[in-house]
Design a protein around this motif. Structure first.
Motif: not given
Ligand code: ADP
Ligand code: ADP
Length: 229
Positions: A43-44, A47, A52-53, A85, A163
């Motif tokens: 997910s990281t 993202r 988003l990160e 998501f 995701d």
């Protein structure tokens, strides 16, 4: 030429090394499935691709845009990269149609009439045009997730990121969402999907990537991947 490129990417959450030297190139139109245990950084990773990160070091280039600290570039990425998501993330107080027209109107400054036409087109594509004037809470989870897919498509993205799109669904609704994703995969968009649905991976993936503890530890075509002992 890559649509998505990561070179030596690291990401930390405090002392936790969530992405540890990620190197990955994804070609235009390629379909990539990312799998691996919970907490491995899947997910990281996606993202970070959607900003988003933020990553701490290394380079990420998406749709020709290098992700650094320039906010203008972040806007460009949000236009070109659609994301779906696990928890749908629809706005509960907006109708399905309003959920779909919001970003085209506000991010792309599209006139309302045109945004509504495009939204209806994609709601038909995911086979729920009759739900347009309802609110998310009136729809099943599978229907909500198809709305989330339609909403992302309304921005005409070059890349779609998923995701774990089916992980929050009741089993009987998984197939309708996967069918929508399979249809989408046939249309030539670049797709990156974090999923445990290995049937989906076999059916559509050009490449399967296996992550563990923040690293890419295996990758190959579905045939190579699933043939491994
Ligand atoms: P996966 O998608 O493979 O389950 P994640 O990328 O969600 O993995 O998470 C990787 C690791 O980073 C997990 O141990 C998770 O708890 C941790 N993590 C994720 N997001 C955050 C955050 N915002 N702050 C601190 N730790 C986080
Ligand atoms: P996933 O399904 O990706 O594994 P998680 O349950 O790990 O999702 O995380 C859900 C959300 O919580 C994410 O936005 C993630 O960034 C955040 N998160 C995960 N772990 C932590 C943590 N240890 N500290 C703070 N936020 C976290």
């Amino acid at each position: 030429l890559s649509e998505i490129q990561l070179r030596g990417v690291h990401k930390w959450y405090g002392h936790y090394h969530a992405l540890d030297d990620i190197n990955l190139s994804i070609a235009p139109r390629e379909k990539v499935v990312i799998c691996g245990p919970s907490g491995s950084g899947k997910s990281t990773l996606i993202r970070c691709v959607n900003r988003l990160e933020t990553h701490e070091s290394g380079r990420i280039v998406v749709a020709g845009v290098e992700l650094d600290h320039d906010e203008k570039r972040v806007e460009a990425i949000r236009r070109d990269v659609g994301m779906v998501f696990q928890q749908f993330n629809l706005f509960p107080h907006l109708t399905i149609l309003e959920n779909c027209t919001l970003a085209p109107m506000w991010v792309k400054k599209m006139p309302k009439k045109e945004a509504r036409q495009i939204a209806m087109h994609f709601l038909e594509r995911v086979r729920i045009p009759e739900q347009a004037n309802k609110y998310p809470g009136q729809l099943s989870g599978g229907q909500q997730q198809r709305v989330a897919i339609a909403r992302a498509l309304c921005m005409n993205p070059r890349v779609m990121l998923f995701d774990e799109p089916t992980s929050a669904l009741d089993p009987e609704m998984v197939k309708e969402v996967l069918d929508t994703m399979v249809a989408l995969a046939g249309e030539g968009m670049t797709m990156v999907c974090v999923t445990h649905e290995m049937g989906f991976a076999r059916q559509v993936a050009d490449r399967v990537i296996f992550m563990d503890r923040g690293r890419i530890v295996e990758e190959g075509t579905p045939d190579e991947f699933f043939a491994r002992p």
